[in-house]
Scaffold this motif. Structure first.
Motif, PDB file in Angstrom:
ATOM      1  N   ASP A  61      55.464  33.492   5.777  1.00 46.47           N
ATOM      2  CA  ASP A  61      56.325  34.486   6.401  1.00 46.47           C
ATOM      3  C   ASP A  61      56.545  34.084   7.855  1.00 46.47           C
ATOM      4  O   ASP A  61      55.628  34.154   8.672  1.00 46.47           O
ATOM      5  CB  ASP A  61      55.660  35.860   6.311  1.00 46.47           C
ATOM      6  N   ARG A  63      58.831  35.526   9.839  1.00 48.88           N
ATOM      7  CA  ARG A  63      59.468  36.622  10.574  1.00 48.88           C
ATOM      8  C   ARG A  63      58.631  37.007  11.787  1.00 48.88           C
ATOM      9  O   ARG A  63      57.478  36.615  11.909  1.00 48.88           O
ATOM     10  CB  ARG A  63      59.632  37.843   9.662  1.00 48.88           C
ATOM     11  N   SER A  64      59.211  37.802  12.648  1.00 47.20           N
ATOM     12  CA  SER A  64      58.485  38.270  13.833  1.00 47.20           C
ATOM     13  C   SER A  64      57.279  39.102  13.404  1.00 47.20           C
ATOM     14  O   SER A  64      57.236  39.636  12.288  1.00 47.20           O
ATOM     15  CB  SER A  64      59.395  39.114  14.719  1.00 47.20           C
ATOM     16  N   GLU A  65      56.334  39.225  14.302  1.00 51.05           N
ATOM     17  CA  GLU A  65      55.139  40.020  13.995  1.00 51.05           C
ATOM     18  C   GLU A  65      55.503  41.473  13.712  1.00 51.05           C
ATOM     19  O   GLU A  65      54.941  42.109  12.821  1.00 51.05           O
ATOM     20  CB  GLU A  65      54.138  39.943  15.144  1.00 51.05           C
ATOM     21  N   TYR A  68      56.844  41.691  10.231  1.00 46.88           N
ATOM     22  CA  TYR A  68      55.730  41.497   9.303  1.00 46.88           C
ATOM     23  C   TYR A  68      54.900  42.779   9.183  1.00 46.88           C
ATOM     24  O   TYR A  68      54.549  43.198   8.086  1.00 46.88           O
ATOM     25  CB  TYR A  68      54.852  40.339   9.761  1.00 46.88           C
ATOM     26  N   GLU A  69      54.596  43.400  10.320  1.00 48.96           N
ATOM     27  CA  GLU A  69      53.791  44.625  10.306  1.00 48.96           C
ATOM     28  C   GLU A  69      54.524  45.770   9.615  1.00 48.96           C
ATOM     29  O   GLU A  69      53.899  46.609   8.980  1.00 48.96           O
ATOM     30  CB  GLU A  69      53.393  45.032  11.723  1.00 48.96           C
ATOM     31  N   HIS A  72      55.527  43.516   4.346  1.00 53.08           N
ATOM     32  CA  HIS A  72      55.321  42.110   3.998  1.00 53.08           C
ATOM     33  C   HIS A  72      54.971  42.000   2.516  1.00 53.08           C
ATOM     34  O   HIS A  72      54.835  42.995   1.818  1.00 53.08           O
ATOM     35  CB  HIS A  72      54.235  41.478   4.865  1.00 53.08           C
ATOM     36  N   PRO A  82      51.271  34.352   7.427  1.00 56.86           N
ATOM     37  CA  PRO A  82      52.270  34.473   8.491  1.00 56.86           C
ATOM     38  C   PRO A  82      52.132  33.283   9.441  1.00 56.86           C
ATOM     39  O   PRO A  82      51.042  32.998   9.935  1.00 56.86           O
ATOM     40  CB  PRO A  82      51.899  35.783   9.187  1.00 56.86           C
ATOM     41  N   ARG A  84      54.373  31.854  12.705  1.00 55.01           N
ATOM     42  CA  ARG A  84      55.517  32.108  13.580  1.00 55.01           C
ATOM     43  C   ARG A  84      55.604  31.062  14.663  1.00 55.01           C
ATOM     44  O   ARG A  84      54.588  30.543  15.106  1.00 55.01           O
ATOM     45  CB  ARG A  84      55.371  33.476  14.233  1.00 55.01           C
ATOM     46  N   GLN A  92      47.951  29.317  13.600  1.00 51.95           N
ATOM     47  CA  GLN A  92      48.311  29.897  12.300  1.00 51.95           C
ATOM     48  C   GLN A  92      48.428  28.806  11.241  1.00 51.95           C
ATOM     49  O   GLN A  92      47.997  29.002  10.096  1.00 51.95           O
ATOM     50  CB  GLN A  92      49.622  30.683  12.429  1.00 51.95           C
ATOM     51  N   CYS A 114      62.232  33.936   6.225  1.00 52.76           N
ATOM     52  CA  CYS A 114      62.440  34.756   7.415  1.00 52.76           C
ATOM     53  C   CYS A 114      63.495  35.772   7.036  1.00 52.76           C
ATOM     54  O   CYS A 114      63.784  35.933   5.854  1.00 52.76           O
ATOM     55  CB  CYS A 114      62.907  33.847   8.558  1.00 52.76           C
ATOM     56  N   TRP A 145      63.927  37.161   3.523  1.00 57.00           N
ATOM     57  CA  TRP A 145      63.271  38.424   3.236  1.00 57.00           C
ATOM     58  C   TRP A 145      64.171  39.381   2.471  1.00 57.00           C
ATOM     59  O   TRP A 145      63.706  40.107   1.598  1.00 57.00           O
ATOM     60  CB  TRP A 145      62.786  39.068   4.534  1.00 57.00           C
TER      61      TRP A 145
END
Length: 157
Positions: A61, A63-65, A68-69, A72, A82, A84, A92, A114, A145
Motif C-alpha cells: 500500500d 497511499r498516504s498514511e 491508509y489509516e 486498508h 504499507p 510510502r 518500511q 495507490c 485502491w
C-alpha cells in the motif's frame, strides 16, 4: 398528427435529460474496463492478479498514511505492507524485505497500489525492482485502491 409530434418531442426531451444526468452523475464514477494487453509492462489488472495468482499476492500500500489509516486491506500482516515515499521508506522496505524475498519461492507476486491518480505506486515498485534482490514479479495495480475497494471484499468496507 399534432399529438404525435408533441409525444415525439417529449420523448426526445426525456432522452436528452436522461443522457445529461448519466453524463454528469454516473459517467465520472465509471471505471473503464482494464485490458491487460493494453497496459505497459509492470502494470496489472486486478482480474489478472486474481486469476493468475489467486491469494498468492503480497500487497504493498503506497497511499498516504492518512488514507491508509482511513481504510486498508483486511489481510494477515504478512500479506500487506504499507510502503510510502519519504524519509521512512527504506525502513518500511527493510521491514517487509524478508517476506518479499520469500514471495518468489512461494510462487507469489508483489502488487503495489495507490489511489488512481497517485504516482507513488510506480515509484515504490521501481524502487523494489531496482534493489535487484526481489525475485518475485513486482506489478503496479491499474486503477489502484479504487478498484480494490470496488471489486473485492478485502477492504472491510
Amino acid at each position: 398528427m399534432e399529438q404525435a409530434l408533441r409525444l415525439g418531442c417529449a420523448i426526445v426531451a426525456l432522452s436528452g435529460a436522461i443522457y445529461g444526468v448519466d453524463a454528469l452523475v454516473f459517467a465520472p464514477r465509471r471505471v473503464p474496463p482494464c485490458v491487460q494487453g493494453q497496459l505497459p509492462p509492470g502494470r496489472i489488472c486486478l482480474d489478472t492478479v486474481l486469476k493468475k495468482y489467486g491469494d498468492k499476492v503480497v500487497w504493498v500500500d503506497a497511499r498516504s498514511e492518512a488514507d491508509y489509516e482511513l481504510n486498508h486491506l483486511m489481510l494477515p500482516e504478512n500479506r500487506m505492507f504499507p510502503i510510502r515515499q519519504g524519509a521512512a521508506m527504506q525502513d518500511q522496505v527493510d521491514a517487509a524485505m524478508e517476506r518479499m524475498l520469500a514471495a518468489a519461492e512461494q510462487g507469489e507476486c508483489i502488487v503495489v497500489f495507490c489511489t488512481a491518480d497517485c504516482g507513488s505506486a510506480t515509484e515504490v515498485a521501481e524502487h523494489l525492482r531496482s534493489l535487484g534482490i526481489v525475485e518475485a514479479p513486482v506489478y503496479v495495480l491499474e486503477g489502484g485502491w479504487d478498484v480494490l475497494r470496488r471489486d473485492t471484499d478485502m477492504t472491510g468496507e
